[in-house]
Design a protein around this motif. Structure first.
Motif: not given
Length: 135
Positions: A65-71
């Motif tokens: 989810v952190g990777g999605i938020a980074g995008g």
């Protein structure tokens, strides 16, 4: 997280490209070292095989989810400075440090109460007594 907090402003706002790359190395070292540290902190403080496995799966999922938020926080319209993304990363670093400090204080307090015999920590019928949180 401290390495990330030092590296993010260097990476984001220094005028020299070489110094900015140094900031990238600091952020990468801080972020990559947090993964095994977080996994071991979580695994050492949860008793029971199934609870530990479930919590590890949730932890890995939240990393995704952190990777999605980074995008979502590093948007094209914010280039070339990407300030909202950098501020979001700095806020997450600060929040993580605060949460770890609070959990550590709570674990220390519960360990003291367990040492005095007031409570039993993470006790299941099949497990042996004497569990203490690590920090």
């Amino acid at each position: 997280m401290v390495l990330c907090l030092v590296g993010l402003p260097i990476m984001g706002w220094h005028s020299s490209a070489g110094v900015r790359y140094f900031g990238v190395f600091l952020v990468t070292a801080g972020a990559n070292s947090n993964i095994p540290a977080t996994m071991s902190y979580q695994a050492n403080n949860i008793r029971g095989q199934w609870k530990r496995a479930f919590c590890s799966a949730i932890l890995v999922g939240m990393g995704g989810v952190g990777g999605i938020a980074g995008g979502l926080v590093f948007r094209a319209q914010d280039s070339p400075g990407y300030e909202p993304g950098l501020y979001a990363c700095i806020a997450c670093c600060l929040l993580t440090i605060i949460i770890v400090c609070l959990i550590t204080l709570r674990s220390w307090s519960l360990n003291k109460r367990a040492d005095r015999g007031e409570i039993e920590l993470e006790y299941d019928d099949g497990d042996q007594k004497g569990f203490r949180y690590t920090y």
